[in-house]
Design a protein around this motif. Structure first.
Motif, PDB file in Angstrom:
ATOM      1  N   VAL A  70      33.081  73.654  50.244  1.00 55.69           N
ATOM      2  CA  VAL A  70      32.331  72.649  51.320  1.00 55.69           C
ATOM      3  C   VAL A  70      31.872  74.155  50.796  1.00 55.69           C
ATOM      4  O   VAL A  70      31.555  75.183  51.525  1.00 55.69           O
ATOM      5  CB  VAL A  70      32.438  72.909  52.764  1.00 55.69           C
ATOM      6  N   ASN A  71      30.333  73.629  50.167  1.00 61.20           N
ATOM      7  CA  ASN A  71      29.648  74.716  50.623  1.00 61.20           C
ATOM      8  C   ASN A  71      28.245  74.435  51.690  1.00 61.20           C
ATOM      9  O   ASN A  71      28.055  73.263  51.116  1.00 61.20           O
ATOM     10  CB  ASN A  71      28.289  74.809  49.214  1.00 61.20           C
ATOM     11  N   GLN A  72      27.836  75.506  51.932  1.00 61.96           N
ATOM     12  CA  GLN A  72      26.752  75.381  53.093  1.00 61.96           C
ATOM     13  C   GLN A  72      25.909  75.850  52.821  1.00 61.96           C
ATOM     14  O   GLN A  72      25.675  77.481  52.464  1.00 61.96           O
ATOM     15  CB  GLN A  72      27.255  75.507  54.352  1.00 61.96           C
ATOM     16  N   LEU A  73      24.045  74.950  52.318  1.00 66.75           N
ATOM     17  CA  LEU A  73      23.255  76.615  51.707  1.00 66.75           C
ATOM     18  C   LEU A  73      21.954  76.423  53.239  1.00 66.75           C
ATOM     19  O   LEU A  73      22.014  75.599  52.815  1.00 66.75           O
ATOM     20  CB  LEU A  73      22.867  76.282  50.453  1.00 66.75           C
ATOM     21  N   TYR A  74      21.649  77.690  53.311  1.00 68.42           N
ATOM     22  CA  TYR A  74      20.177  77.309  53.317  1.00 68.42           C
ATOM     23  C   TYR A  74      19.469  78.513  53.576  1.00 68.42           C
ATOM     24  O   TYR A  74      19.987  79.460  53.295  1.00 68.42           O
ATOM     25  CB  TYR A  74      20.388  77.392  55.352  1.00 68.42           C
ATOM     26  N   ALA A  79      10.515  87.480  60.155  1.00 61.50           N
ATOM     27  CA  ALA A  79       9.050  87.626  60.420  1.00 61.50           C
ATOM     28  C   ALA A  79       8.619  88.447  58.699  1.00 61.50           C
ATOM     29  O   ALA A  79       7.318  88.441  58.170  1.00 61.50           O
ATOM     30  CB  ALA A  79       9.271  89.093  60.728  1.00 61.50           C
ATOM     31  N   SER A  80       9.807  88.129  57.671  1.00 63.81           N
ATOM     32  CA  SER A  80       9.050  89.515  56.535  1.00 63.81           C
ATOM     33  C   SER A  80       9.756  88.488  55.545  1.00 63.81           C
ATOM     34  O   SER A  80       8.892  87.332  54.907  1.00 63.81           O
ATOM     35  CB  SER A  80      10.245  90.807  56.254  1.00 63.81           C
ATOM     36  N   LEU A  81      10.711  88.743  54.705  1.00 63.76           N
ATOM     37  CA  LEU A  81      11.074  87.552  54.005  1.00 63.76           C
ATOM     38  C   LEU A  81      12.298  86.023  54.160  1.00 63.76           C
ATOM     39  O   LEU A  81      12.652  87.166  54.892  1.00 63.76           O
ATOM     40  CB  LEU A  81      11.274  88.414  52.453  1.00 63.76           C
ATOM     41  N   PRO A  82      12.419  85.390  53.447  1.00 67.44           N
ATOM     42  CA  PRO A  82      13.103  84.676  54.010  1.00 67.44           C
ATOM     43  C   PRO A  82      14.719  84.929  53.349  1.00 67.44           C
ATOM     44  O   PRO A  82      14.692  85.855  53.010  1.00 67.44           O
ATOM     45  CB  PRO A  82      13.123  83.528  53.071  1.00 67.44           C
ATOM     46  N   GLN A 107      21.809  87.214  51.507  1.00 64.34           N
ATOM     47  CA  GLN A 107      20.361  88.596  51.063  1.00 64.34           C
ATOM     48  C   GLN A 107      18.927  88.177  51.403  1.00 64.34           C
ATOM     49  O   GLN A 107      18.168  87.033  51.836  1.00 64.34           O
ATOM     50  CB  GLN A 107      20.387  87.989  49.892  1.00 64.34           C
ATOM     51  N   ASP A 108      18.825  89.244  51.721  1.00 66.90           N
ATOM     52  CA  ASP A 108      17.249  89.302  52.653  1.00 66.90           C
ATOM     53  C   ASP A 108      16.411  91.064  52.329  1.00 66.90           C
ATOM     54  O   ASP A 108      16.518  91.534  50.932  1.00 66.90           O
ATOM     55  CB  ASP A 108      16.978  89.085  53.997  1.00 66.90           C
ATOM     56  N   GLY A 109      15.350  91.256  52.686  1.00 69.09           N
ATOM     57  CA  GLY A 109      14.113  92.437  52.785  1.00 69.09           C
ATOM     58  C   GLY A 109      15.220  93.068  52.227  1.00 69.09           C
ATOM     59  O   GLY A 109      15.060  94.349  51.964  1.00 69.09           O
ATOM     60  N   GLU A 110      16.541  93.559  53.785  1.00 70.79           N
ATOM     61  CA  GLU A 110      17.312  94.328  54.402  1.00 70.79           C
ATOM     62  C   GLU A 110      17.909  94.660  52.623  1.00 70.79           C
ATOM     63  O   GLU A 110      19.001  96.085  52.804  1.00 70.79           O
ATOM     64  CB  GLU A 110      17.475  94.143  55.156  1.00 70.79           C
ATOM     65  N   GLY A 111      18.770  93.609  52.697  1.00 72.04           N
ATOM     66  CA  GLY A 111      19.213  93.975  50.966  1.00 72.04           C
ATOM     67  C   GLY A 111      20.410  92.508  51.139  1.00 72.04           C
ATOM     68  O   GLY A 111      20.195  91.846  51.577  1.00 72.04           O
ATOM     69  N   ALA A 112      22.052  92.663  51.187  1.00 71.76           N
ATOM     70  CA  ALA A 112      22.755  91.594  50.612  1.00 71.76           C
ATOM     71  C   ALA A 112      24.350  92.295  51.363  1.00 71.76           C
ATOM     72  O   ALA A 112      24.627  93.050  51.451  1.00 71.76           O
ATOM     73  CB  ALA A 112      22.960  91.394  48.953  1.00 71.76           C
TER      74      ALA A 112
END
Length: 250
Positions: A70-74, A79-82, A107-112
């Protein structure tokens, strides 16, 4: 667990080599701002290798066993990058309730941030690696007699709905995907009832999961097999409504 159907995933429905693709419209407050986005849940039967504990494309191996993935993706607006999020849950096909393996990343602008949970037979073991400074990198043991909140959209599909069960269960709380805090366990109560006609576009079962005081999740599952989740309302304000479901080759 007697309230779940251990044979639920053994139905021939899952043997057509196709993937169930369910797309949901989601409403969620992010940073005190209401956001709308889509979440896709992919459900499919795969063959795992006992040696490597991953999907195998070598169908001649002697150590293969079937799982449901079961993969859940979104992508979560921020406020900055998704923030791009993926959670993969695996269950032995003949054991649809206990989690076999989980991997999740954000993963976002802060890292992974990455987390993996595996079952060693006696307990769950979580390995984590966070882009934030708390708690960082490490490994911890988790209780074994639990359900996972992230897995409920699948696990609850396997209930023996017609008996309208009401029972208790220990549930490990879902964590924000960008954090790696210690697990929180709820002594929860689960109860099944007929859904109201006005709540869903087709006949449905309504499942209430009372996690704690003022923390109640509600799920609606189609009465017709394979009991796809039609709606979900969680205690923290997240609302998911099924937009479409199809079977497709992936």
């Amino acid at each position: 667990m007697p309230h779940f159907n251990a044979q639920w995933a053994m139905d021939k429905f899952w043997e057509d080599s196709l993937t169930e693709v369910a797309t949901y419209a989601v409403e969620q407050t992010v940073g005190n701002k209401p956001q709308q986005f889509d979440c896709t849940i992919l459900t499919v039967k795969e063959e795992f290798s006992m040696e490597y504990n991953v999907k195998s494309t070598d169908h001649k191996r002697k150590d293969l066993f079937p799982v449901i993935k079961v993969n859940q993706l979104y992508s979560l607006p921020t406020a900055s990058l998704p923030r791009h999020c993926l959670t993969s849950l695996f269950f032995r096909r003949d054991q649809p309730v206990p989690l076999y393996k989980l991997t999740t990343s954000a993963q976002d602008g802060e890292g992974a941030t990455f987390k993996a949970i595996t079952d060693d037979g006696l307990q769950y073991v979580e390995a984590y690696n966070s882009s934030q400074n708390q708690p960082g990198v490490g490994q911890r043991q988790m209780r074994h007699d639990i359900l996972f909140e992230e897995a409920l959209p699948y696990t609850l599909r396997t209930l023996r709905f017609g008996r309208k069960p009401a029972f208790g269960a220990t549930i490990c709380a879902a964590q924000p995907l960008d954090s790696c805090h210690a697990p929180v366990y709820y002594t929860a109560q689960i109860r099944v009832a007929d859904g109201l006609v006005a709540d869903t576009p087709e006949p449905a079962w309504r499942v209430v999961v009372a996690l704690a005081d003022k923390k109640e999740n509600v799920y609606w599952f189609a009465k017709k097999y394979p009991n796809v989740m039609l709606r979900q309302n969680t205690w923290d304000g997240r609302r998911m409504t099924l937009k479409e479901v199809q079977r497709a080759a992936y």
